[in-house]
Design a protein around this motif. Sequence first.
Motif, mmCIF file in Angstrom:
data_model
loop_
_atom_site.group_PDB
_atom_site.id
_atom_site.type_symbol
_atom_site.label_atom_id
_atom_site.label_comp_id
_atom_site.label_asym_id
_atom_site.label_seq_id
_atom_site.Cartn_x
_atom_site.Cartn_y
_atom_site.Cartn_z
ATOM 1 N N THR A 80 -10.693 3.781 -15.309
ATOM 2 C CA THR A 80 -9.947 4.429 -14.238
ATOM 3 C C THR A 80 -8.996 5.486 -14.779
ATOM 4 O O THR A 80 -8.847 6.570 -14.196
ATOM 5 C CB THR A 80 -9.138 3.381 -13.436
ATOM 6 O OG1 THR A 80 -10.056 2.466 -12.812
ATOM 7 C CG2 THR A 80 -8.290 4.045 -12.360
ATOM 8 N N LYS A 94 -3.617 2.981 -2.093
ATOM 9 C CA LYS A 94 -4.483 2.914 -0.910
ATOM 10 C C LYS A 94 -5.300 1.627 -0.870
ATOM 11 O O LYS A 94 -5.763 1.203 0.191
ATOM 12 C CB LYS A 94 -5.415 4.126 -0.887
ATOM 13 C CG LYS A 94 -4.698 5.426 -0.516
ATOM 14 C CD LYS A 94 -5.646 6.617 -0.524
ATOM 15 C CE LYS A 94 -4.917 7.898 -0.150
ATOM 16 N NZ LYS A 94 -5.804 9.087 -0.189
ATOM 17 N N GLN A 95 -5.478 0.999 -2.025
ATOM 18 C CA GLN A 95 -6.188 -0.283 -2.079
ATOM 19 C C GLN A 95 -5.288 -1.457 -1.725
ATOM 20 O O GLN A 95 -5.739 -2.602 -1.691
ATOM 21 C CB GLN A 95 -6.776 -0.480 -3.475
ATOM 22 C CG GLN A 95 -7.874 0.526 -3.820
ATOM 23 C CD GLN A 95 -8.338 0.438 -5.259
ATOM 24 O OE1 GLN A 95 -7.882 -0.425 -6.017
ATOM 25 N NE2 GLN A 95 -9.229 1.326 -5.654
ATOM 26 N N GLY A 98 0.781 -1.226 0.000
ATOM 27 C CA GLY A 98 0.000 0.000 0.000
ATOM 28 C C GLY A 98 0.811 1.274 0.000
ATOM 29 O O GLY A 98 0.277 2.351 0.252
ATOM 30 N N ILE A 100 -4.693 3.659 -6.169
ATOM 31 C CA ILE A 100 -4.343 2.242 -6.318
ATOM 32 C C ILE A 100 -3.535 1.779 -5.113
ATOM 33 O O ILE A 100 -3.752 0.684 -4.575
ATOM 34 C CB ILE A 100 -3.557 2.022 -7.625
ATOM 35 C CG1 ILE A 100 -4.453 2.293 -8.835
ATOM 36 C CG2 ILE A 100 -2.990 0.597 -7.699
ATOM 37 C CD1 ILE A 100 -3.718 2.328 -10.147
ATOM 38 N N THR A 116 -1.877 -1.984 -3.102
ATOM 39 C CA THR A 116 -0.797 -2.276 -4.037
ATOM 40 C C THR A 116 0.425 -1.436 -3.714
ATOM 41 O O THR A 116 0.315 -0.236 -3.467
ATOM 42 C CB THR A 116 -1.240 -1.982 -5.488
ATOM 43 O OG1 THR A 116 -2.392 -2.763 -5.792
ATOM 44 C CG2 THR A 116 -0.137 -2.331 -6.477
#
Length: 274
Positions: free
Chosen positions: A124, A185-186, A27, A183, A188
């Motif tokens: 996106t 924060k999800q 993250g 991305i 990765t």
Amino acid sequence: MLKVNNLTFSYGRHRVFKNISFQIRKGELCALFGPNGTGKTTLFKCCLKFLVPESGTVRINGKDIHRLKPKQMARLVAYVPQAHHCAFPFTVSQMVLMGRTPHLNRFFTPETKDRELADQAMQTLGISHLSGMAFNQLSGGQQQMVLIARAITQQTELIFLDEPAAALDFKNQINLWQTLQAIAKQGTAILACTHDPNHVSWFCDSTVVLDKSGLFAKGSPGQVMTQEMMDHIYGDACRVKDIDGLKIMVPGQVDTRRTNIVAFPENRKGIYHK
């Protein structure tokens, strides 16, 4: 997610870097920063098994990359190079769908889920309107967005990006970095090589700085992107300013005087500055 330990690499007798060590957590959006010729792209290639280092180790999610098969690597890490030359006129949607290749069955047949992930990645990045166009007919900036969409479609836990915003206009640069933040924060982990200190300061969680001698600094942008560090890297080329709470790197000395104004011939309009 990524752990580089005492990595050393040389091209023949030319030592590129020595004993580079750093790590990136899940993250985390990390910038790889430094002047030309310090080995940033070479470091990427060592981390991706494109090059074999003299010494040191690279682990992705705790696994030594040199013990991983290509398909295992492709399921763990995605890579977006500075440029990609495609000889065949694949459409944008086909190029993005190629990101699913490591996850396809032995017949390499995409399923509905794979196509949906590709469509989501294009949405996106705001490139859905390009889906039917030939990739090799796009501008450099558009091609870069397609390659990033392909990396997102690959659904890996780690993404390497080599100067992802270099070919983009200012608006798309900001949009891209904000997308990378989302991305990350999800969950990765992202390592992005960039030459723009403002992108490091504004968008990244951490940074790794290389100079001619190797690893110069690492840590949060607030700690690393200082006037002292910029002076070390670039001399007096820029100044670090604080404007409304935002750290901004501006040119140190700029001659704004316009000289040698030359008129166009009578059949053309305007002037230019020589």
